[in-house]
Design an enzyme around this catalytic site. Structure first.
Site, mmCIF file in Angstrom:
data_model
loop_
_atom_site.group_PDB
_atom_site.id
_atom_site.type_symbol
_atom_site.label_atom_id
_atom_site.label_comp_id
_atom_site.label_asym_id
_atom_site.label_seq_id
_atom_site.Cartn_x
_atom_site.Cartn_y
_atom_site.Cartn_z
ATOM 1 C CE LYS A 67 20.648 88.995 -28.404
ATOM 2 N NZ LYS A 67 20.882 89.869 -29.537
ATOM 3 C CB VAL A 97 21.894 79.912 -31.574
ATOM 4 C CG1 VAL A 97 21.882 80.688 -30.277
ATOM 5 C CG2 VAL A 97 22.954 80.480 -32.509
ATOM 6 C CD GLU A 117 8.335 77.504 -30.591
ATOM 7 O OE1 GLU A 117 8.500 76.874 -31.669
ATOM 8 O OE2 GLU A 117 7.642 77.075 -29.659
ATOM 9 C CB CYS A 152 10.297 79.352 -38.075
ATOM 10 S SG CYS A 152 8.948 80.044 -37.152
ATOM 11 C CD GLU A 191 14.728 77.442 -40.619
ATOM 12 O OE1 GLU A 191 15.599 77.623 -39.766
ATOM 13 O OE2 GLU A 191 13.515 77.648 -40.424
HETATM 14 N N1 LIG Z 1 12.899 79.781 -36.640
HETATM 15 C C1 LIG Z 1 12.988 81.075 -36.704
HETATM 16 O O1 LIG Z 1 12.038 81.776 -36.408
HETATM 17 C C2 LIG Z 1 14.256 81.662 -37.115
HETATM 18 C C3 LIG Z 1 15.236 80.891 -37.676
HETATM 19 N N2 LIG Z 1 16.400 81.453 -38.076
HETATM 20 C C4 LIG Z 1 17.411 80.611 -38.713
HETATM 21 O O2 LIG Z 1 18.661 80.926 -38.178
HETATM 22 C C5 LIG Z 1 19.564 81.357 -39.191
HETATM 23 C C6 LIG Z 1 20.482 82.404 -38.642
HETATM 24 O O3 LIG Z 1 19.718 83.516 -38.181
HETATM 25 P P1 LIG Z 1 20.162 84.291 -36.902
HETATM 26 O O4 LIG Z 1 19.310 85.442 -36.666
HETATM 27 O O5 LIG Z 1 21.609 84.546 -36.998
HETATM 28 O O6 LIG Z 1 19.784 83.230 -35.765
HETATM 29 P P2 LIG Z 1 20.458 83.097 -34.370
HETATM 30 O O7 LIG Z 1 19.966 81.868 -33.731
HETATM 31 O O8 LIG Z 1 21.906 83.289 -34.494
HETATM 32 O O9 LIG Z 1 19.900 84.384 -33.580
HETATM 33 C C7 LIG Z 1 18.691 84.416 -32.838
HETATM 34 C C8 LIG Z 1 18.904 85.266 -31.598
HETATM 35 O O10 LIG Z 1 19.854 84.626 -30.746
HETATM 36 C C9 LIG Z 1 20.939 85.500 -30.471
HETATM 37 N N3 LIG Z 1 22.148 84.722 -30.292
HETATM 38 C C10 LIG Z 1 23.032 84.320 -31.234
HETATM 39 N N4 LIG Z 1 24.042 83.640 -30.671
HETATM 40 C C11 LIG Z 1 23.797 83.605 -29.338
HETATM 41 C C12 LIG Z 1 24.485 83.059 -28.226
HETATM 42 N N5 LIG Z 1 25.608 82.383 -28.367
HETATM 43 N N6 LIG Z 1 23.964 83.220 -27.001
HETATM 44 C C13 LIG Z 1 22.794 83.887 -26.836
HETATM 45 N N7 LIG Z 1 22.109 84.438 -27.843
HETATM 46 C C14 LIG Z 1 22.586 84.292 -29.093
HETATM 47 C C15 LIG Z 1 20.961 86.416 -31.674
HETATM 48 O O11 LIG Z 1 21.686 87.586 -31.407
HETATM 49 P P3 LIG Z 1 22.373 88.468 -32.575
HETATM 50 O O12 LIG Z 1 21.827 88.033 -33.867
HETATM 51 O O13 LIG Z 1 21.959 89.817 -32.207
HETATM 52 O O14 LIG Z 1 23.826 88.286 -32.445
HETATM 53 C C16 LIG Z 1 19.486 86.648 -31.899
HETATM 54 O O15 LIG Z 1 18.991 87.582 -30.969
HETATM 55 C C17 LIG Z 1 18.656 81.807 -40.312
HETATM 56 O O16 LIG Z 1 19.285 81.780 -41.523
HETATM 57 C C18 LIG Z 1 17.535 80.831 -40.189
HETATM 58 O O17 LIG Z 1 17.890 79.635 -40.832
HETATM 59 C C19 LIG Z 1 16.601 82.787 -37.869
HETATM 60 C C20 LIG Z 1 15.663 83.605 -37.340
HETATM 61 C C21 LIG Z 1 14.388 83.089 -36.927
HETATM 62 O O1 LIG Z 2 3.873 82.291 -39.690
HETATM 63 C C1 LIG Z 2 3.686 82.974 -38.688
HETATM 64 O O2 LIG Z 2 2.640 83.637 -38.530
HETATM 65 C C2 LIG Z 2 4.705 82.992 -37.587
HETATM 66 C C3 LIG Z 2 6.079 82.728 -38.101
HETATM 67 C C4 LIG Z 2 7.126 82.790 -37.049
HETATM 68 O O3 LIG Z 2 6.859 82.842 -35.893
HETATM 69 C C5 LIG Z 2 8.543 82.792 -37.438
HETATM 70 O O4 LIG Z 2 8.852 82.714 -38.625
HETATM 71 O O5 LIG Z 2 9.393 82.899 -36.539
#
Ligand SMILES: NC(=O)C1=CN([C@@H]2O[C@H](COP(=O)(O)OP(=O)(O)OC[C@H]3O[C@@H](n4cnc5c(N)ncnc54)[C@H](OP(=O)(O)O)[C@@H]3O)[C@@H](O)[C@H]2O)C=CC1
Ligand SMILES: O=C(O)CCC(=O)C(=O)O
Length: 478
Positions: free
Chosen positions: A172, A229, A247, A281, A380
């Protein structure tokens, strides 16, 4: 415009609705139509994966190797197109997009090799006449839930090891980036995998994600995304005895010491804090700088920041693309306001920028005169925003670097071997970078953090098997 369908049990199937995908560099540009799965389809995908598991787990390792290798070859052959689609959809620049697609290809190649390296152990027993074998078995059905910021590489580093170890997958992707996910799925779908071994269900976290999390037929979840989440999902999986690997976020420090090479320090800060629009991240959002180099560092950094070109991700010469969407842009603007209200000094950027095309353009922002207690240094932000924290010496820098609820990556710029070695030992992070940006990791070594950044075994490299296999110890009387 063609409808891109979900892939369930070897068939392309329409969903219960559709999502349109918009280019953040040009919001008039609709990229594609994507089927939106509902709960019932998510359950069908899980059932298909469950049914396929018995034969896939015992498929020969040559077959598994060849399929993964083929997927890798195909991704690498198409990296330019995949990279272009990724940049158009997510907003990272074209070189970054192509780089990410290349990384995904290499990941599949690496895990093709890992199939042949999945080993076991044979040991003598403490009881005479008994032999002990330790082997690894697949888990069963693995749910992959991925974020939008690395729409090909993160799915690749979850899907490839899951398949390599003999698991079936239900994938997903984040709803914001169905294009890259679909393109990857299409390559996997044509790789010769038996029906049901790999399934794609595009849809929302609230509907599809939740269904996967609560399905008793899902044996493991590998998740990358927000802390909020991730932390909420983990207890539900653990509670029903399923495995979970998370992660999540980072608030990564880059320490700059007086003895640093100034150009190296500024390069690391620019790369780590602002490239990929800061949406990593692993981004360096806290720049912890000792007093002797502080002013020179800030001055040179601002000079370099002003030369960065924020523009359409596909435009030649763009250094930084747009923010991914309006919600993330609002979050970034909120933190810019919070920073000012907390008394931090905004010395560069933070402005909405107009370009030829309407997009979510924000100029890279730098705060100075900040303290580690401020919200901008604790939460973050996930945007092109960094803050400088002035410290007196190395010991204070290390203490500030470690004073965070996160622990993904931690960087230092120094010419002192003593401080570099000490930092490698004492940084409370899963990844440590010396004279390198905090972001940008290799694909063949473990990736993951400590404290609030990660949960469960490491991703990537040979260590990935710790999550995707279960160990069996067999005793035989000889
Ligand atoms: N550490 C990292 O690599 C990342 C960190 N972030 C952080 O998260 C913030 C929000 O980003 P966002 O993409 O919305 O992150 P989310 O944690 O909301 O989303 C990550 C994934 O989880 C899914 N998801 C969301 N809610 C649920 C749930 N209740 N049950 C199961 N799966 C779920 C999302 O689906 P969908 O979005 O399709 O609804 C997406 O596929 C960013 O601003 C940032 O701070 C975000 C992305 C990566
Ligand atoms: O910095 C990278 O190469 C990986 C970063 C990453 O995995 C993320 O932002 O989710």
């Amino acid at each position: 415009m063609m409808l891109h369908k979900n892939f369930i049990d070897g068939q392309w199937v329409a969903g219960s609705g559709e999502t349109l995908n918009i280019n953040p560099s040009d919001t008039r540009d609709v990229i594609g139509r994507y089927a939106r799965a509902d709960r019932a389809q998510a359950q069908e995908a899980v059932a298909a994966a469950r049914a396929a598991f018995a034969s896939w787990r015992s498929a020969g390792i040559q077959q598994r190797h060849d399929i993964l290798d083929h997927i890798g070859t195909e991704i690498l052959a198409r990296r330019e197109d995949l990279g272009r689609l990724l940049s158009r959809e997510e907003g990272k620049t074209l070189p970054e997009g192509i780089g990410e697609a290349t990384r995904a290809g290499m990941i599949f190649k690496f895990f093709a090799g890992e199939v042949l390296r999945l080993d076991g152990e044979r040991l003598p027993s403490v009881r005479p006449g008994v032999e002990v074998e330790v082997s690894r078995e697949p888990l069963g059905v693995v749910a992959v839930i991925s974020p939008w910021n690395f729409p090909i590489a993160i799915p690749a580093w979850k899907i490839a090891p899951a398949l390599a170890c003999g698991n079936c997958v239900v994938f997903k992707p984040a709803a914001l980036v169905p294009g890259s996910a679909w393109a990857l799925a299409e390559i996997i779908a044509h790789s010769g995998l038996p029906a049901g071994v790999f399934n794609l269900v595009m849809g929302s976290g609230a509907e599809v994600g939740e269904t996967l999390v609560d399905s008793t037929q899902v044996d493991a979840l590998t998740f990358t995304g927000s802390n909020t989440v991730g932390r909420a999902l983990a207890p539900r999986l653990v509670g029903r005895g399923a495995r979970v690997q998370l992660e999540m976020g980072g608030k990564n420090p880059l320490v700059v010491l007086d003895d640093a090479d100034l150009e190296v320090a500024v390069h690391c800060a620019i790369q780590g804090a602002y490239y990929s629009t800061g949406q990593r991240c692993t981004a360096s959002s806290r720049l912890i700088v000792t007093a002797g180099i502080h002013d020179r560092f800030v001055e040179r950094l601002v000079e370099k920041m002003q030369a960065l070109r924020v523009d359409h991700a596909l435009k030649e010469g763009s250094d930084i693309g747009p923010v991914v969407d309006q919600a993330q842009l609002d979050q970034d603007l909120d933190y810019l306001r919070i920073g000012r209200e907390e008394g931090a000094r905004l010395v560069c950027g933070g402005d909405l920028v107009e370009r030829e095309t309407p997009g979510y353009y924000l100029s890279p922002a730098l705060f100075t005169e900040t303290s580690n207690a401020m919200r901008i240094n604790r939460e973050e932000i996930f945007g092109p925003i960094a803050a400088v924290i002035r410290v007196q010496d190395y010991e204070e820098a290390l203490a500030v670097a470690n004073d965070t609820e996160f622990g993904l990556t931690s960087g230092i710029v120094t010419t002192s071997l003593k401080h570099a070695s000490d930092f490698k030992r004492r940084a409370q992070a899963g990844l440590v970078m010396v004279n390198l940006p905090t972001a940008g990791v290799d694909y063949h070594v473990p990736f993951g953090g400590r404290k609030g950044s990660s949960f469960g075994p490491r991703e990537q490299g040979g260590y990935a098997r710790e999550f995707f296999t279960i160990v069996k110890t067999a005793y035989t009387a000889s």
